[in-house]
Design a protein around this motif. Structure first.
Motif, PDB file in Angstrom:
ATOM      1  N   LYS A   1       0.822  -1.216   0.000  1.00  0.00           N
ATOM      2  CA  LYS A   1       0.000   0.000   0.000  1.00  0.00           C
ATOM      3  C   LYS A   1       0.859   1.270   0.000  1.00  0.00           C
ATOM      4  O   LYS A   1       0.388   2.335  -0.347  1.00  0.00           O
ATOM      5  CB  LYS A   1      -0.932  -0.002   1.201  1.00  0.00           C
ATOM      6  CG  LYS A   1      -2.027  -1.039   1.085  1.00  0.00           C
ATOM      7  CD  LYS A   1      -2.981  -0.961   2.275  1.00  0.00           C
ATOM      8  CE  LYS A   1      -4.175  -1.854   2.199  1.00  0.00           C
ATOM      9  NZ  LYS A   1      -4.044  -3.140   1.617  1.00  0.00           N
ATOM     10  N   SER A   2       2.135   1.137   0.365  1.00  0.00           N
ATOM     11  CA  SER A   2       2.981   2.327   0.465  1.00  0.00           C
ATOM     12  C   SER A   2       4.166   2.330  -0.499  1.00  0.00           C
ATOM     13  O   SER A   2       4.775   3.375  -0.719  1.00  0.00           O
ATOM     14  CB  SER A   2       3.503   2.473   1.897  1.00  0.00           C
ATOM     15  OG  SER A   2       4.262   1.334   2.272  1.00  0.00           O
ATOM     16  N   ILE A   3       4.509   1.175  -1.071  1.00  0.00           N
ATOM     17  CA  ILE A   3       5.649   1.070  -1.983  1.00  0.00           C
ATOM     18  C   ILE A   3       5.218   0.293  -3.221  1.00  0.00           C
ATOM     19  O   ILE A   3       4.560  -0.738  -3.115  1.00  0.00           O
ATOM     20  CB  ILE A   3       6.841   0.348  -1.303  1.00  0.00           C
ATOM     21  CG1 ILE A   3       7.315   1.130  -0.074  1.00  0.00           C
ATOM     22  CG2 ILE A   3       7.992   0.149  -2.286  1.00  0.00           C
ATOM     23  CD1 ILE A   3       8.367   0.402   0.743  1.00  0.00           C
ATOM     24  N   TYR A   4       5.617   0.800  -4.396  1.00  0.00           N
ATOM     25  CA  TYR A   4       5.357   0.091  -5.647  1.00  0.00           C
ATOM     26  C   TYR A   4       6.378  -1.036  -5.765  1.00  0.00           C
ATOM     27  O   TYR A   4       7.584  -0.806  -5.632  1.00  0.00           O
ATOM     28  CB  TYR A   4       5.451   1.050  -6.833  1.00  0.00           C
ATOM     29  CG  TYR A   4       5.174   0.387  -8.141  1.00  0.00           C
ATOM     30  CD1 TYR A   4       3.884  -0.022  -8.471  1.00  0.00           C
ATOM     31  CD2 TYR A   4       6.195   0.132  -9.043  1.00  0.00           C
ATOM     32  CE1 TYR A   4       3.626  -0.656  -9.676  1.00  0.00           C
ATOM     33  CE2 TYR A   4       5.946  -0.491 -10.254  1.00  0.00           C
ATOM     34  CZ  TYR A   4       4.653  -0.884 -10.553  1.00  0.00           C
ATOM     35  OH  TYR A   4       4.403  -1.520 -11.737  1.00  0.00           O
ATOM     36  N   VAL A   5       5.911  -2.262  -6.008  1.00  0.00           N
ATOM     37  CA  VAL A   5       6.771  -3.442  -6.001  1.00  0.00           C
ATOM     38  C   VAL A   5       6.594  -4.242  -7.294  1.00  0.00           C
ATOM     39  O   VAL A   5       5.469  -4.497  -7.721  1.00  0.00           O
ATOM     40  CB  VAL A   5       6.428  -4.366  -4.802  1.00  0.00           C
ATOM     41  CG1 VAL A   5       7.306  -5.605  -4.804  1.00  0.00           C
ATOM     42  CG2 VAL A   5       6.521  -3.628  -3.478  1.00  0.00           C
ATOM     43  N   GLN A   6       7.730  -4.649  -7.905  1.00  0.00           N
ATOM     44  CA  GLN A   6       7.717  -5.530  -9.066  1.00  0.00           C
ATOM     45  C   GLN A   6       8.901  -6.472  -8.963  1.00  0.00           C
ATOM     46  O   GLN A   6       9.802  -6.275  -8.139  1.00  0.00           O
ATOM     47  CB  GLN A   6       7.815  -4.741 -10.378  1.00  0.00           C
ATOM     48  CG  GLN A   6       6.560  -4.035 -10.794  1.00  0.00           C
ATOM     49  CD  GLN A   6       5.448  -4.974 -11.208  1.00  0.00           C
ATOM     50  OE1 GLN A   6       5.642  -6.163 -11.440  1.00  0.00           O
ATOM     51  NE2 GLN A   6       4.247  -4.447 -11.281  1.00  0.00           N
ATOM     52  N   SER A   7       8.909  -7.483  -9.828  1.00  0.00           N
ATOM     53  CA  SER A   7      10.058  -8.383  -9.927  1.00  0.00           C
ATOM     54  C   SER A   7      10.237  -8.794 -11.379  1.00  0.00           C
ATOM     55  O   SER A   7       9.309  -8.713 -12.178  1.00  0.00           O
ATOM     56  CB  SER A   7       9.860  -9.621  -9.047  1.00  0.00           C
ATOM     57  OG  SER A   7       8.789 -10.415  -9.524  1.00  0.00           O
ATOM     58  N   ALA A   8      11.461  -9.224 -11.683  1.00  0.00           N
ATOM     59  CA  ALA A   8      11.771  -9.658 -13.048  1.00  0.00           C
ATOM     60  C   ALA A   8      13.023 -10.530 -13.010  1.00  0.00           C
ATOM     61  O   ALA A   8      13.796 -10.492 -12.049  1.00  0.00           O
ATOM     62  CB  ALA A   8      11.996  -8.452 -13.954  1.00  0.00           C
ATOM     63  N   GLY A   9      13.192 -11.282 -14.080  1.00  0.00           N
ATOM     64  CA  GLY A   9      14.368 -12.125 -14.223  1.00  0.00           C
ATOM     65  C   GLY A   9      15.256 -11.647 -15.352  1.00  0.00           C
ATOM     66  O   GLY A   9      14.838 -10.865 -16.196  1.00  0.00           O
TER      67      GLY A   9
END
Length: 157
Positions: free
Chosen positions: A43-51
């Motif tokens: 709710k407070s930080i934009y989060v993503q992941s990738a390889g």
């Protein structure tokens, strides 16, 4: 300014607004890191992941390890850094890498991105193919629990 170091003291880290977790295939370690960070800070930080590379499906052992603590990663679709960049761009102020290959890729990205990069060496639990299901799951739990600790410590305001 709040980010300036007091005389003789260490520099204070900026509050993270957008974080990208990277590993080799976005199927185990960065999948877990993204799910954990979203669970605690979504709710407070934009989060993503990738390889760095493509080709591995999400790992059912890691999905199960996260499910044990109430985090649902069953709909995660592994993607590469290039796919993420095409989809939405790479607007992150922090990139956390979980494998050496991902760390090298992230350093290369900072030639065109203004992002901090942190390397968190994280063991690959897929290496252990021996033993019972529960013995194998212990490796995934260890990675999960280590990521929870580091993510909570690093991303708290």
């Amino acid at each position: 300014m709040a980010d300036e170091a007091p005389p003789g003291g260490p520099a204070k880290k900026r509050r993270v607004q957008a974080v990208l977790f990277m590993c080799n295939f976005n199927a185990v370690r960065s999948l877990a890191a993204e799910a954990i960070a979203r669970h605690y800070f979504g709710k407070s930080i934009y989060v993503q992941s990738a390889g760095v590379r493509t080709g591995e499906p999400r790992d059912p052992f890691m999905v199960a390890a996260l499910d044990e603590i109430g985090i649902d990663a069953s709909r995660h679709k592994p993607r590469t850094v290039e796919e993420l960049e095409e989809w939405e761009g790479l607007n992150f102020d922090l990139i956390i890498t979980l494998s050496p290959e991902a760390h090298h890729k992230a350093i290369a990205l900072t030639h065109t991105l203004a992002a901090d990069v942190e390397y968190w060496p994280t063991p690959d639990p897929t290496i252990n193919q021996e033993g019972t299901r529960d013995q194998r799951m212990d490796g995934y739990r260890d990675v999960r629990d280590g990521l929870i600790y580091r993510i909570k410590s690093r991303l708290k305001s």
